[in-house]
Design a protein around this motif. Structure first.
Motif, short mmCIF file in Angstrom:
data_model
loop_
_atom_site.label_atom_id
_atom_site.label_comp_id
_atom_site.label_asym_id
_atom_site.label_seq_id
_atom_site.Cartn_x
_atom_site.Cartn_y
_atom_site.Cartn_z
N ASN A 1 -0.92 -3.35 -4.47
CA ASN A 1 -0.81 -1.43 -4.21
C ASN A 1 -2.48 -0.74 -3.21
N GLN B 1 8.69 2.74 0.66
CA GLN B 1 9.20 1.80 -1.14
C GLN B 1 7.94 2.00 -1.46
N LYS B 2 6.43 1.54 -0.81
CA LYS B 2 5.17 0.94 -1.55
C LYS B 2 4.20 1.55 -2.11
N SER B 3 4.06 2.35 -0.40
CA SER B 3 2.69 3.36 -0.22
C SER B 3 2.77 4.91 -0.64
N ILE C 1 9.30 -1.35 3.92
CA ILE C 1 8.58 -1.29 2.38
C ILE C 1 7.46 -1.08 2.05
N PHE D 1 -1.99 -2.57 0.38
CA PHE D 1 -1.10 -2.42 0.21
C PHE D 1 -0.90 -1.74 1.74
#
Length: 172
Positions: free
Chosen positions: A112, A57-59, A54, A115
């Motif tokens: 975001n 993908q998100k950081s 995850i 995160f």
């Protein structure tokens, strides 16, 4: 005239067969501790792998992305070794820990801006849990394969934990 009929029992007990059955299902405390270690370690590793995927993908932080790739690779190795050892001891690893799923949902739901902080805090907790499992089993077992696994991965886990804590302190 009274006829008395005696019926012999059809059930014959074989003492050797009974003792073999009892031995097959008797577990020692050591075996239970090792089974718990394998299952708990596999579940923590699965959780860490998912969190790392995850994060990749998100950081938006390159450092976190790279560290999460490294962690995913290492945890995959740990999971493979633990699964192999468990299979050799006829231990089936099942996912039984619902709190790890809650952590994953929290990461997926994190905005975001939150995160990186959420990810680092979650990973620090998971790494501490895994380190605790490694330290605990090293005191409880004489199994050479388990001790070798612990000696190989425990120092790396401490190093990754320190790195995570350093990054977390920089973000806060």
């Amino acid at each position: 005239m009274i006829i008395i009929v005696c019926v012999a029992s059809c059930k014959k007990t074989n003492p050797i067969e009974n003792s073999l059955k009892n031995e097959a299902f008797t577990k020692t405390e050591k075996e239970e501790i090792e089974a718990f270690f394998f299952i708990a370690t596999a579940n923590v590793s699965k959780s860490i792998i998912s969190k790392s995927e995850i994060a990749q993908q998100k950081s938006s932080d390159f450092t976190i992305q790279e560290l999460s790739k490294k962690i995913e690779s290492e945890q995959t190795e740990i999971l493979q070794e633990v699964s192999k050892m468990a299979n050799q001891k006829l231990i089936i690893i099942t996912e039984i820990n619902a709190t790890h799923k809650r952590d994953l949902y929290d990461l997926i739901d994190a905005t975001n801006t939150d995160f990186n902080k959420t990810y680092l805090n979650s990973m620090i907790t998971s790494l501490k849990e895994q380190i605790g499992l490694f330290e605990s089993i090293s005191k409880e077992t004489n199994d050479k394969a388990i001790l070798k696994l612990v000696l190989h991965y425990l120092p790396e886990q401490y190093q990754i934990l320190r790195e995570m804590q350093r990054i977390s302190n920089e973000i806060n």
